[in-house]
Scaffold this active site. Structure first.
Site, PDB file in Angstrom:
ATOM      1  N   ARG A 186      11.592   1.442   9.146  1.00 52.96           N
ATOM      2  CA  ARG A 186      12.363   2.541   9.734  1.00 52.96           C
ATOM      3  C   ARG A 186      13.859   2.254   9.734  1.00 52.96           C
ATOM      4  O   ARG A 186      14.668   3.190   9.861  1.00 52.96           O
ATOM      5  CB  ARG A 186      11.835   2.869  11.136  1.00 52.96           C
ATOM      6  CG  ARG A 186      10.418   3.441  11.088  1.00 52.96           C
ATOM      7  CD  ARG A 186       9.899   3.801  12.461  1.00 52.96           C
ATOM      8  NE  ARG A 186       9.744   2.656  13.321  1.00 52.96           N
ATOM      9  CZ  ARG A 186       8.688   1.829  13.311  1.00 52.96           C
ATOM     10  NH1 ARG A 186       7.692   2.046  12.462  1.00 52.96           N
ATOM     11  NH2 ARG A 186       8.634   0.799  14.117  1.00 52.96           N
ATOM     12  N   GLU A 215       7.165  -7.371  19.751  1.00 48.85           N
ATOM     13  CA  GLU A 215       6.629  -6.869  21.024  1.00 48.85           C
ATOM     14  C   GLU A 215       5.104  -6.806  20.903  1.00 48.85           C
ATOM     15  O   GLU A 215       4.384  -6.998  21.852  1.00 48.85           O
ATOM     16  CB  GLU A 215       7.194  -5.479  21.312  1.00 48.85           C
ATOM     17  CG  GLU A 215       6.846  -4.960  22.697  1.00 48.85           C
ATOM     18  CD  GLU A 215       7.254  -3.504  22.900  1.00 48.85           C
ATOM     19  OE1 GLU A 215       7.800  -2.893  21.972  1.00 48.85           O
ATOM     20  OE2 GLU A 215       6.999  -2.989  23.994  1.00 48.85           O
TER      21      GLU A 215
HETATM   22  P1  AMP Z   1      11.373  -6.578  18.654  1.00 50.80           P
HETATM   23  O1  AMP Z   1      11.348  -7.658  17.629  1.00 50.80           O
HETATM   24  O2  AMP Z   1      10.442  -6.828  19.773  1.00 50.80           O
HETATM   25  O3  AMP Z   1      12.781  -6.268  19.111  1.00 50.80           O
HETATM   26  O4  AMP Z   1      10.794  -5.279  17.968  1.00 50.80           O
HETATM   27  C1  AMP Z   1      11.585  -4.498  17.131  1.00 50.80           C
HETATM   28  C2  AMP Z   1      10.819  -3.993  15.941  1.00 50.80           C
HETATM   29  O5  AMP Z   1       9.527  -3.501  16.280  1.00 50.80           O
HETATM   30  C3  AMP Z   1      11.547  -2.838  15.316  1.00 50.80           C
HETATM   31  O6  AMP Z   1      11.444  -2.943  13.912  1.00 50.80           O
HETATM   32  C4  AMP Z   1      10.861  -1.616  15.833  1.00 50.80           C
HETATM   33  O7  AMP Z   1      10.720  -0.671  14.829  1.00 50.80           O
HETATM   34  C5  AMP Z   1       9.498  -2.105  16.292  1.00 50.80           C
HETATM   35  N1  AMP Z   1       9.184  -1.714  17.671  1.00 50.80           N
HETATM   36  C6  AMP Z   1       9.018  -2.547  18.724  1.00 50.80           C
HETATM   37  N2  AMP Z   1       8.684  -1.884  19.822  1.00 50.80           N
HETATM   38  C7  AMP Z   1       8.658  -0.591  19.485  1.00 50.80           C
HETATM   39  C8  AMP Z   1       8.388   0.617  20.196  1.00 50.80           C
HETATM   40  N3  AMP Z   1       8.066   0.593  21.506  1.00 50.80           N
HETATM   41  N4  AMP Z   1       8.463   1.778  19.530  1.00 50.80           N
HETATM   42  C9  AMP Z   1       8.777   1.797  18.215  1.00 50.80           C
HETATM   43  N5  AMP Z   1       9.033   0.709  17.480  1.00 50.80           N
HETATM   44  C10 AMP Z   1       8.979  -0.469  18.104  1.00 50.80           C
END
Ligand code: AMP
Length: 169
Positions: free
Chosen positions: A58, A95
């Site tokens: 995305r 996450e």
């Molecule tokens: P993080 O590494 O935990 O900051 O997660 C970021 C990545 O996971 C990004 O590429 C986001 O597209 C995806 N992501 C994590 N949590 C979400 C969420 N609640 N909604 C949409 N995309 C998420």
């Protein structure tokens, strides 16, 4: 423009307990797309930027539009095994899971000023891994920017660079 109206919450996707922030309604609205790219460009317009990185998948959409607006090159960072040329790799925690990200070894030159873009900042593991990939190739991370930041996950605390987001939850 109220971008928040164009972000859809999908409860329990892709796993129970995760509220997925779905940007596809925003992608259907050309004015919202142009507005978002313009806003992101304004947030780093003072800095002269050589490369914009978009994180699969995305991050490619607005990352590409931002690169065009900043007159910078676009660099895709992809999941393991997708990039065809020689790569540097980095494992990272999400996450909701764990993965490996890769960058082409010729994508960043020593001294390049780099902006990293993704749709969502959650725990910061993804963006932090990309910062490390950039720095290992000799680039300078000028800013990480996002459509939205899930502030309650404290991703900001994991990143040692300037951070900008269009929306905060
Ligand atoms: P993080 O590494 O935990 O900051 O997660 C970021 C990545 O996971 C990004 O590429 C986001 O597209 C995806 N992501 C994590 N949590 C979400 C969420 N609640 N909604 C949409 N995309 C998420």
């Amino acid at each position: 423009m109220d971008l928040q109206k164009l972000i859809r919450d999908i409860p329990d996707f892709p796993k129970p307990g995760i509220v997925f922030k779905d940007i596809t309604p925003m992608l259907l609205a050309p004015k919202a797309l142009a507005y978002s790219a313009d806003q992101l460009a304004t947030l780093c317009k003072e800095a002269s930027i050589d490369k914009v990185i978009g994180i699969e998948a995305r991050g490619f959409i607005l990352g590409g539009m931002l690169a065009e607006r900043l007159n910078a090159g676009f660099v895709p960072v992809r999941k393991k095994g997708k990039l065809p040329y020689t790569v540097n790799s980095k494992a990272y925690g999400l996450e909701y899971g764990e993965d490996v990200l890769e960058i082409h070894t010729d994508a960043i030159r020593k001294g390049d000023r780099v902006v990293i873009h993704d749709d969502v900042l959650a725990t910061g593991g993804t963006a932090n891994a990309v910062c490390e990939l950039v720095r290992e190739l000799g680039g300078e991370v000028v800013q990480c920017n996002f459509i939205m930041e899930l502030a309650f996950l404290k991703g900001r605390e994991r990143l040692d660079c300037e951070i900008a987001s269009l929306l905060t939850y």
